[in-house]
Motif scaffolding. Sequence first.
Motif, PDB file in Angstrom:
ATOM      1  N   GLY A 173       3.497   2.638  -0.233  1.00  0.00           N
ATOM      2  CA  GLY A 173       2.150   2.180  -0.572  1.00  0.00           C
ATOM      3  C   GLY A 173       2.260   0.985  -1.501  1.00  0.00           C
ATOM      4  N   SER A 174       1.190   0.185  -1.571  1.00  0.00           N
ATOM      5  CA  SER A 174       1.262  -0.972  -2.466  1.00  0.00           C
ATOM      6  C   SER A 174       1.138  -0.534  -3.917  1.00  0.00           C
ATOM      7  N   ASP A 175       0.626   0.670  -4.164  1.00  0.00           N
ATOM      8  CA  ASP A 175       0.601   1.175  -5.546  1.00  0.00           C
ATOM      9  C   ASP A 175       2.012   1.192  -6.130  1.00  0.00           C
ATOM     10  N   GLU A 176       2.969   1.633  -5.319  1.00  0.00           N
ATOM     11  CA  GLU A 176       4.342   1.676  -5.820  1.00  0.00           C
ATOM     12  C   GLU A 176       4.885   0.272  -6.070  1.00  0.00           C
ATOM     13  N   VAL A 181      -1.298 -11.539  -6.595  1.00  0.00           N
ATOM     14  CA  VAL A 181      -2.536 -11.448  -5.826  1.00  0.00           C
ATOM     15  C   VAL A 181      -2.447 -10.216  -4.936  1.00  0.00           C
ATOM     16  N   ASP A 182      -3.298  -9.247  -5.219  1.00  0.00           N
ATOM     17  CA  ASP A 182      -3.317  -7.985  -4.489  1.00  0.00           C
ATOM     18  C   ASP A 182      -4.300  -8.140  -3.327  1.00  0.00           C
ATOM     19  N   GLU A 183      -3.737  -8.300  -2.123  1.00  0.00           N
ATOM     20  CA  GLU A 183      -4.564  -8.603  -0.954  1.00  0.00           C
ATOM     21  C   GLU A 183      -4.828  -7.367  -0.084  1.00  0.00           C
ATOM     22  N   ALA A 184      -5.153  -6.264  -0.717  1.00  0.00           N
ATOM     23  CA  ALA A 184      -5.407  -5.025   0.036  1.00  0.00           C
ATOM     24  C   ALA A 184      -6.493  -5.217   1.102  1.00  0.00           C
ATOM     25  N   TYR A 185      -7.441  -6.143   0.846  1.00  0.00           N
ATOM     26  CA  TYR A 185      -8.606  -6.290   1.736  1.00  0.00           C
ATOM     27  C   TYR A 185      -8.651  -7.629   2.460  1.00  0.00           C
ATOM     28  N   VAL A 186      -7.565  -8.391   2.414  1.00  0.00           N
ATOM     29  CA  VAL A 186      -7.629  -9.779   2.874  1.00  0.00           C
ATOM     30  C   VAL A 186      -7.868  -9.899   4.378  1.00  0.00           C
ATOM     31  N   GLN A 227       0.419  -6.619  -0.368  1.00  0.00           N
ATOM     32  CA  GLN A 227      -0.497  -6.114   0.669  1.00  0.00           C
ATOM     33  C   GLN A 227      -0.186  -4.659   0.986  1.00  0.00           C
ATOM     34  N   THR A 228      -1.108  -4.030   1.701  1.00  0.00           N
ATOM     35  CA  THR A 228      -0.967  -2.623   2.053  1.00  0.00           C
ATOM     36  C   THR A 228      -1.277  -2.399   3.528  1.00  0.00           C
ATOM     37  N   PHE A 229      -0.708  -1.355   4.094  1.00  0.00           N
ATOM     38  CA  PHE A 229      -1.045  -0.937   5.460  1.00  0.00           C
ATOM     39  C   PHE A 229      -2.189   0.081   5.440  1.00  0.00           C
ATOM     40  N   SER A 230      -2.723   0.376   4.257  1.00  0.00           N
ATOM     41  CA  SER A 230      -3.675   1.494   4.124  1.00  0.00           C
ATOM     42  C   SER A 230      -5.076   1.167   4.624  1.00  0.00           C
ATOM     43  N   LYS A 231      -5.487  -0.093   4.540  1.00  0.00           N
ATOM     44  CA  LYS A 231      -6.880  -0.416   4.801  1.00  0.00           C
ATOM     45  C   LYS A 231      -7.064  -1.024   6.186  1.00  0.00           C
ATOM     46  N   SER A 232      -6.348  -2.112   6.467  1.00  0.00           N
ATOM     47  CA  SER A 232      -6.579  -2.829   7.723  1.00  0.00           C
ATOM     48  C   SER A 232      -5.600  -2.432   8.823  1.00  0.00           C
ATOM     49  N   GLY A 265       0.211   7.066   5.621  1.00  0.00           N
ATOM     50  CA  GLY A 265       1.609   6.726   5.909  1.00  0.00           C
ATOM     51  C   GLY A 265       2.335   6.187   4.683  1.00  0.00           C
ATOM     52  N   ARG A 266       1.557   5.702   3.698  1.00  0.00           N
ATOM     53  CA  ARG A 266       2.072   5.155   2.448  1.00  0.00           C
ATOM     54  C   ARG A 266       3.043   3.992   2.681  1.00  0.00           C
ATOM     55  N   VAL A 267       2.515   2.868   3.091  1.00  0.00           N
ATOM     56  CA  VAL A 267       3.337   1.679   3.282  1.00  0.00           C
ATOM     57  C   VAL A 267       2.626   0.455   2.690  1.00  0.00           C
TER      58      VAL A 267
HETATM   59  C1  PLP Z   1      -6.233   0.612  -1.754  1.00  0.00           C
HETATM   60  C2  PLP Z   1      -5.723  -0.390  -2.725  1.00  0.00           C
HETATM   61  C3  PLP Z   1      -4.396  -0.376  -3.142  1.00  0.00           C
HETATM   62  C4  PLP Z   1      -3.464   0.742  -2.828  1.00  0.00           C
HETATM   63  O1  PLP Z   1      -2.998   0.754  -1.589  1.00  0.00           O
HETATM   64  P1  PLP Z   1      -1.850   1.769  -1.143  1.00  0.00           P
HETATM   65  O2  PLP Z   1      -0.993   0.890  -0.323  1.00  0.00           O
HETATM   66  O3  PLP Z   1      -2.553   2.826  -0.371  1.00  0.00           O
HETATM   67  O4  PLP Z   1      -1.135   2.290  -2.349  1.00  0.00           O
HETATM   68  C5  PLP Z   1      -3.957  -1.390  -3.969  1.00  0.00           C
HETATM   69  N1  PLP Z   1      -4.796  -2.340  -4.415  1.00  0.00           N
HETATM   70  C6  PLP Z   1      -6.076  -2.361  -4.066  1.00  0.00           C
HETATM   71  C7  PLP Z   1      -6.958  -3.432  -4.581  1.00  0.00           C
HETATM   72  C8  PLP Z   1      -6.578  -1.378  -3.215  1.00  0.00           C
HETATM   73  O5  PLP Z   1      -7.860  -1.373  -2.900  1.00  0.00           O
END
Ligand code: PLP
Length: 353
Positions: free
Chosen positions: A84-87, A178-183, A204-209, A215-217
Amino acid sequence: MSRFLDVGVASLVPYVPGEQPKDAGYIKLNTNESPYPPSPLVIAAVKAESEKLRLYSDPETSDLTAAIAEFYGVGQKNVIAGNGSDEILAFIFKAFFGEKGAACPDVSYGFYPVFCSLFGIKYKPVPLDENFMIDASAYADVTDNVVIANPNAQTGIYLPLDKVEEIARSRPDRLVVVDEAYVDFGGETAVPLTKKYGNLIVVQTFSKSRQLAGGRVGFAVADESLINDIKTVKYSFNPYNVGRLGIAAGCAAMKDREYFDACRSKIIATRGRVAYELAKLGFTVLPSKANFLLIRHGGVGGEEMYRALKQRGVLVRHLKDERIKDFVRVTIGTDDEMDVFLKKTAEILGELK
Ligand SMILES: *Cc1c(COP(=O)(O)O)cnc(C)c1O
């Protein structure tokens, strides 16, 4: 709290994730997951990989970083993958922020201040402007490292790429994350800028898009020297940080561009329609380029709206931050889910009259 707890940990205020009810009856619009299942190619890849679970995963996550590098046209050495991008964010805070501290928008992802307290890092909130927008010029005077989410968490508002570049350029001696979770829901990624700015890290994260929240990536792209520094933390903490199933799922998701594009296009279209309908109902809707809308109605408080919707089987998120406590955050689900949400919302407003 036990009598054994470390005093430093006792004072932590942990991040509170959105509810994940076991009861499947809810329409779940509270944690910005995708309403669509993973690509069929992901499901096939995970099934095949499960035969090999006896063995440790590849600590370098090479197949995954290769797929990400190919997608973005960067070198594989410019990519690190995480659980996950949290890690990945935690590794970054730990690797770089001890001395300088972290400056973040005052309304943004709730994990940034939590990581600061966990690692003993100075946290500096920088106010959004009166329209809830990130004010790039406010960061020119800040010497701390910078962490912004773009589009911003909670608000969904996107900061144009030239403003991101301005923040990176203004002070080359500090890092800009730059945290592009939603880009992928309408923004433009800063990944190409990492070639030009050695102080820029894109996460970036695989969690949203990419339909893989469970899956935590996640991953980061940056100059090779920064990636190597992040690896120093990773290999001091959890070398096999991404499991076999996560690597297989992430690879397949990255390669299935058609499915990725189809899902995000649907969400963008649904978002436009829902924003329009909410405005007709009298809501203030912040202009979102994310897979959620932050909305406020003069007649109902945020907490009240959240409770009333929950009672009617729809889960949204109410955030207690002072500046947005009158709002609720609504994840964009399928068209059918959003129709139920709109109907229940209209019902709630009707009962007020
Ligand atoms: C959801 C989110 C994360 C975490 O994503 P994971 O990959 O699920 O850990 C990180 N930053 C922002 C801004 C988010 O919205």
